[in-house]
Design a protein around this motif. Structure first.
Motif, PDB file in Angstrom:
ATOM      1  N   UNK A  68     -10.636   2.227  -3.770  1.00  0.00           N
ATOM      2  CA  UNK A  68      -9.881   3.424  -4.142  1.00  0.00           C
ATOM      3  C   UNK A  68     -10.750   4.675  -4.052  1.00  0.00           C
ATOM      4  N   UNK A  69     -12.012   4.572  -4.475  1.00  0.00           N
ATOM      5  CA  UNK A  69     -12.924   5.716  -4.376  1.00  0.00           C
ATOM      6  C   UNK A  69     -13.196   6.069  -2.922  1.00  0.00           C
ATOM      7  N   UNK A  70     -13.411   5.055  -2.088  1.00  0.00           N
ATOM      8  CA  UNK A  70     -13.673   5.303  -0.667  1.00  0.00           C
ATOM      9  C   UNK A  70     -12.468   5.950  -0.003  1.00  0.00           C
ATOM     10  N   UNK A  71     -11.273   5.447  -0.309  1.00  0.00           N
ATOM     11  CA  UNK A  71     -10.059   6.020   0.281  1.00  0.00           C
ATOM     12  C   UNK A  71      -9.877   7.470  -0.129  1.00  0.00           C
ATOM     13  N   UNK A 127       0.821  -1.208   0.000  1.00  0.00           N
ATOM     14  CA  UNK A 127       0.000   0.000   0.000  1.00  0.00           C
ATOM     15  C   UNK A 127       0.859   1.264   0.000  1.00  0.00           C
ATOM     16  N   UNK A 128       1.979   1.227   0.714  1.00  0.00           N
ATOM     17  CA  UNK A 128       2.880   2.377   0.715  1.00  0.00           C
ATOM     18  C   UNK A 128       3.458   2.627  -0.679  1.00  0.00           C
ATOM     19  N   UNK A 129       3.646   1.565  -1.420  1.00  0.00           N
ATOM     20  CA  UNK A 129       4.193   1.697  -2.775  1.00  0.00           C
ATOM     21  C   UNK A 129       3.137   2.190  -3.757  1.00  0.00           C
ATOM     22  N   UNK A 130       1.914   1.641  -3.673  1.00  0.00           N
ATOM     23  CA  UNK A 130       0.875   1.985  -4.640  1.00  0.00           C
ATOM     24  C   UNK A 130       0.187   3.307  -4.321  1.00  0.00           C
ATOM     25  N   UNK A 131      -0.012   3.591  -3.014  1.00  0.00           N
ATOM     26  CA  UNK A 131      -0.612   4.854  -2.560  1.00  0.00           C
ATOM     27  C   UNK A 131      -1.979   5.128  -3.214  1.00  0.00           C
ATOM     28  N   UNK A 132      -2.782   4.091  -3.379  1.00  0.00           N
ATOM     29  CA  UNK A 132      -4.111   4.236  -3.964  1.00  0.00           C
ATOM     30  C   UNK A 132      -5.220   4.165  -2.931  1.00  0.00           C
ATOM     31  N   UNK A 133      -4.964   3.474  -1.830  1.00  0.00           N
ATOM     32  CA  UNK A 133      -6.017   3.234  -0.842  1.00  0.00           C
ATOM     33  C   UNK A 133      -5.660   3.787   0.537  1.00  0.00           C
ATOM     34  N   UNK A 134      -4.619   4.595   0.621  1.00  0.00           N
ATOM     35  CA  UNK A 134      -4.195   5.170   1.900  1.00  0.00           C
ATOM     36  C   UNK A 134      -5.143   6.289   2.312  1.00  0.00           C
ATOM     37  N   UNK A 135      -5.554   6.276   3.573  1.00  0.00           N
ATOM     38  CA  UNK A 135      -6.388   7.336   4.141  1.00  0.00           C
ATOM     39  C   UNK A 135      -5.564   8.215   5.071  1.00  0.00           C
TER      40      UNK A 135
END
Length: 271
Positions: free
Chosen positions: A252-255, A125-133
């Motif tokens: 991704x939209x929710x994040x 997740x740290x690499x993709x950074x798409x779902x981080x809140x």
């Protein structure tokens, strides 16, 4: 059964009707003397006292019980009958169903890949950074790829931590920051005291409290039911109950919706 209750034995009536004794205890922990202060409205030192007491309770009950579940039901929609901000702590002599499945899945992944599943997921997740809140020095909150509820989140430490009491002072301080930011974003989404059920999960305690469980990664799960407004709740019905859960928006939209919200609580910004 509570401690000291008589042993009723095991049921052998039929192989489809099996029962065994279970012992445990339940506690309620209030967060603050004021009944109108939820965690996102509390000061960081006040939240730190909550975090430390969670660790104390898990340590104390973990001497006797295999599983100690800290959880919070927030809001009437989640069945909370007491408006005073609080959590519950249930300790049991057995591993409950959901943690048992989590234990098995994490162990299988560790045996296949040689690393904790959720720690690998943190790095992904740290690499993709798409779902981080929320991202802080020691913690990461994401809408997980497999989320079921619309704004479900997973909160994890960045380093390998097996049990809640293992958190360092700096990680506990930073956890207060991460929780305050995450819960503020929840409240800001629909400008209400956002309902949810949440809970902490880590490696088993009791007879396993000193056992190294390298497949386990400490984490908290947040399950909020709201969908499109403060009054529209998502219901798990029909196909979702009988077959498989369905998402109303992507992870991704929710994040993105949560991430873009301000870190200042809407009740404080209006003052």
């Amino acid at each position: 059964m509570p401690p000291g209750a008589p042993d009723l034995g095991e049921s052998g009536e039929h192989h489809l009707l099996r029962a065994a004794k279970a012992q445990g205890t339940c506690r309620v922990m209030c967060f603050h003397p004021r009944s109108d202060l939820t965690l996102p409205l509390m000061a960081l030192p006040e939240i730190r006292r909550v975090v430390d007491e969670w660790a104390n309770q898990i340590t104390e009950l973990g001497r006797s019980y295999l599983w100690v579940q800290v959880f919070e039901n927030r809001g009437k929609v989640m069945g909370c009958s007491n408006p005073h901000p609080h959590c519950q702590i249930w300790a049991s002599s057995f591993m409950p169903n959901e943690p048992g499945r989590s234990d098995a899945n994490q162990l299988k992944y560790y045996e296949e890949h040689g690393a904790p599943l959720l720690l690998d997921y943190v790095q992904l997740e740290l690499k993709k950074k798409e779902r981080i809140v929320v991202e802080t020095e020691h913690w990461l909150a994401v809408v997980p790829f497999w989320a079921v509820w619309p704004f479900e989140t997973l909160l994890m430490p960045r380093r390998h931590v097996q049990r809640f009491p293992d958190l360092t002072d700096s990680e506990r301080d930073d956890l207060c920051v991460a929780m305050k930011q995450l819960l503020t974003k929840y409240d800001n989404l629909y400008e209400c005291s956002f309902p949810y059920s949440m809970g902490w999960q880590g490696a088993p305690t009791g007879p396993q409290r000193d056992k190294d469980c390298p497949h386990w990664q400490l984490h908290a799960l947040y399950f909020p039911p709201l969908l499109r407004s403060a009054t529209v709740k998502k219901f798990m019905v029909g196909y979702e109950m009988l077959c498989q859960s369905q998402r109303d928006l992507t992870a991704e939209q929710a994040a993105a919706k949560l991430r873009e919200l301000p870190d200042l609580h809407y009740k404080l910004s209006s003052n």
